[in-house]
Structures are given as structure tokens and as C-alpha cells.
Design a protein around this motif. Structure first.
Motif, PDB file in Angstrom:
ATOM      1  N   GLY A  65       0.821  -1.208   0.000  1.00 28.57           N
ATOM      2  CA  GLY A  65       0.000   0.000   0.000  1.00 28.57           C
ATOM      3  C   GLY A  65       0.854   1.256   0.000  1.00 28.57           C
ATOM      4  N   TYR A  66       1.898   1.270   0.804  1.00 30.49           N
ATOM      5  CA  TYR A  66       2.808   2.422   0.833  1.00 30.49           C
ATOM      6  C   TYR A  66       3.509   2.615  -0.506  1.00 30.49           C
ATOM      7  N   ILE A  67       3.942   1.525  -1.117  1.00 32.15           N
ATOM      8  CA  ILE A  67       4.616   1.618  -2.412  1.00 32.15           C
ATOM      9  C   ILE A  67       3.652   2.154  -3.473  1.00 32.15           C
ATOM     10  N   ALA A  68       2.411   1.664  -3.459  1.00 33.11           N
ATOM     11  CA  ALA A  68       1.411   2.159  -4.406  1.00 33.11           C
ATOM     12  C   ALA A  68       1.157   3.654  -4.183  1.00 33.11           C
ATOM     13  N   GLY A  69       1.056   4.066  -2.926  1.00 28.18           N
ATOM     14  CA  GLY A  69       0.859   5.481  -2.618  1.00 28.18           C
ATOM     15  C   GLY A  69       2.033   6.335  -3.054  1.00 28.18           C
ATOM     16  N   LEU A  70       3.232   5.819  -2.865  1.00 24.99           N
ATOM     17  CA  LEU A  70       4.428   6.534  -3.291  1.00 24.99           C
ATOM     18  C   LEU A  70       4.444   6.705  -4.809  1.00 24.99           C
ATOM     19  N   LEU A  71       4.132   5.643  -5.532  1.00 27.94           N
ATOM     20  CA  LEU A  71       4.075   5.741  -6.994  1.00 27.94           C
ATOM     21  C   LEU A  71       3.018   6.744  -7.442  1.00 27.94           C
ATOM     22  N   PHE A  72       1.853   6.721  -6.789  1.00 30.06           N
ATOM     23  CA  PHE A  72       0.773   7.649  -7.118  1.00 30.06           C
ATOM     24  C   PHE A  72       1.213   9.094  -6.877  1.00 30.06           C
ATOM     25  N   LEU A 100      -7.739  24.000   2.530  1.00 27.84           N
ATOM     26  CA  LEU A 100      -8.401  22.934   1.797  1.00 27.84           C
ATOM     27  C   LEU A 100      -8.313  21.617   2.558  1.00 27.84           C
ATOM     28  N   LEU A 101      -7.134  21.274   3.057  1.00 27.92           N
ATOM     29  CA  LEU A 101      -6.968  20.016   3.792  1.00 27.92           C
ATOM     30  C   LEU A 101      -7.841  19.988   5.042  1.00 27.92           C
ATOM     31  N   ALA A 102      -7.909  21.100   5.757  1.00 24.97           N
ATOM     32  CA  ALA A 102      -8.764  21.174   6.951  1.00 24.97           C
ATOM     33  C   ALA A 102     -10.231  21.001   6.567  1.00 24.97           C
ATOM     34  N   ALA A 103     -10.655  21.660   5.488  1.00 25.33           N
ATOM     35  CA  ALA A 103     -12.042  21.541   5.033  1.00 25.33           C
ATOM     36  C   ALA A 103     -12.342  20.121   4.555  1.00 25.33           C
ATOM     37  N   MET A 104     -11.368  19.487   3.899  1.00 27.37           N
ATOM     38  CA  MET A 104     -11.551  18.124   3.412  1.00 27.37           C
ATOM     39  C   MET A 104     -11.745  17.160   4.583  1.00 27.37           C
ATOM     40  N   GLY A 117     -15.798  21.303  -5.220  1.00 24.73           N
ATOM     41  CA  GLY A 117     -14.584  21.558  -4.433  1.00 24.73           C
ATOM     42  C   GLY A 117     -13.329  21.511  -5.283  1.00 24.73           C
ATOM     43  N   TRP A 118     -13.259  20.556  -6.196  1.00 24.52           N
ATOM     44  CA  TRP A 118     -12.106  20.427  -7.085  1.00 24.52           C
ATOM     45  C   TRP A 118     -12.021  21.626  -8.016  1.00 24.52           C
ATOM     46  N   GLY A 119     -13.160  22.022  -8.560  1.00 20.45           N
ATOM     47  CA  GLY A 119     -13.176  23.167  -9.472  1.00 20.45           C
ATOM     48  C   GLY A 119     -12.846  24.480  -8.788  1.00 20.45           C
ATOM     49  N   PRO A 166      -8.259  15.336  -3.706  1.00 17.78           N
ATOM     50  CA  PRO A 166      -7.600  14.861  -2.482  1.00 17.78           C
ATOM     51  C   PRO A 166      -6.194  14.296  -2.671  1.00 17.78           C
ATOM     52  N   GLY A 167      -5.980  13.486  -3.691  1.00 15.84           N
ATOM     53  CA  GLY A 167      -4.649  12.908  -3.910  1.00 15.84           C
ATOM     54  C   GLY A 167      -3.574  13.970  -4.098  1.00 15.84           C
ATOM     55  N   PRO A 168      -3.754  14.871  -5.068  1.00 16.33           N
ATOM     56  CA  PRO A 168      -2.764  15.934  -5.250  1.00 16.33           C
ATOM     57  C   PRO A 168      -2.632  16.850  -4.033  1.00 16.33           C
ATOM     58  N   ALA A 169      -3.712  17.069  -3.316  1.00 14.31           N
ATOM     59  CA  ALA A 169      -3.629  17.921  -2.116  1.00 14.31           C
ATOM     60  C   ALA A 169      -2.701  17.289  -1.085  1.00 14.31           C
ATOM     61  N   ILE A 170      -2.866  15.999  -0.864  1.00 10.62           N
ATOM     62  CA  ILE A 170      -2.009  15.311   0.105  1.00 10.62           C
ATOM     63  C   ILE A 170      -0.577  15.239  -0.415  1.00 10.62           C
TER      64      ILE A 170
END
Length: 140
Positions: free
Chosen positions: A11-18, A124-128, A99-101, A107-111
């Protein structure tokens, strides 16, 4: 290593690649997303190519994975069973899109952008996170 550790590491490796893919493609820059949505102005087609590549990769990848018959780190595939388009799904999708617009962040790019934290990103992160808690509360 036990299977839970291997599953977590995968899961961590997949998240890192993403995250790396988002950063390398420039999708952590909200101006790219807003430029894609500006079809009547300075349109930026970059997002279309990134999403198209993701769909193509997923299309091929899922066929390869399902051809195995079972996942590597689990007893069975965990696929969604719900197929109905209900008000909850459509309303959530509409709120997500708004929210995206408005922010240019999904969420992915924000994180993935946390390394270059700014006040708008922090808001944005707090609101999410608040939205996740509100949605969980409403759905109970």
C-alpha cells in the motif's frame, strides 16, 4: 515478514508511486486543473493526458491482475458491489467536483502537495477532513 506487513508495504509503495506520478506530471499544481477547466480561455490539456494515461494503465493492469484469479496479498478481490446511481452518490460527486473546481485540488494531489504547504492548501486540507467527518455523521 507476515502478510499484514507485506500488504501494508504494498500500500505504501502504491501510494508513493501515485504521489510521484502526480508530482512529476505537475498535477499537484492547482493552476493546471483550473487551466483545464478554462475551456474558453487559456485551456491547458495536460490533465486530459494524465487521466487518459491513468485509464489506459488501469484498463491493462486490471486485466492482468484478474487473469491471476486471486490477489497477491489477500484471499479474494474486494470490489464494490453497489451499482445503483442514487442521490447520495450523485450529491457526493457534485460536491467533490465543486470543491475540485473551486480549489484546483483533488484529495490525492492535495495530500501529495503537503511538502509545499501554503495557507490555501492548509485550508483545503482542513475543510476536506471536516467534510469526511460531516459525511460520516450524516450517513449514520
Amino acid at each position: 515478514m507476515n502478510s499484514a506487513t507485506v500488504k501494508t508495504a504494498a500500500g505504501y509503495i502504491a501510494g508513493l508511486l501515485f504521489g510521484l506520478g502526480l508530482a512529476i506530471s505537475g498535477m499537484t499544481d492547482p493552476a493546471r486543473v483550473l487551466g483545464f477547466l478554462d475551456v474558453a480561455g487559456a485551456w491547458d490539456p495536460t490533465l486530459m493526458f494524465v487521466l487518459g494515461s491513468a485509464v489506459g494503465t488501469t484498463f491493462v493492469g486490471y486485466r492482468l491482475v484478474f487473469a491471476r484469479g486471486e490477489p497477491l496479498f489477500s484471499a479474494n478481490f474486494q470490489l464494490p458491489t453497489k451499482q445503483a446511481l442514487d442521490g447520495k452518490l450523485l450529491g457526493g460527486a457534485a460536491l467533490f467536483g465543486i470543491g475540485w473546481g473551486l480549489s484546483g485540488y483533488c484529495p490525492g494531489p492535495a495530500i501529495a502537495s503537503i511538502g509545499g504547504i501554503s495557507l490555501p492548501l492548509l485550508a483545503l486540507l482542513a475543510a476536506m477532513v471536516a467534510g469526511w467527518f460531516i459525511a460520516k455523521r450524516i450517513s449514520q
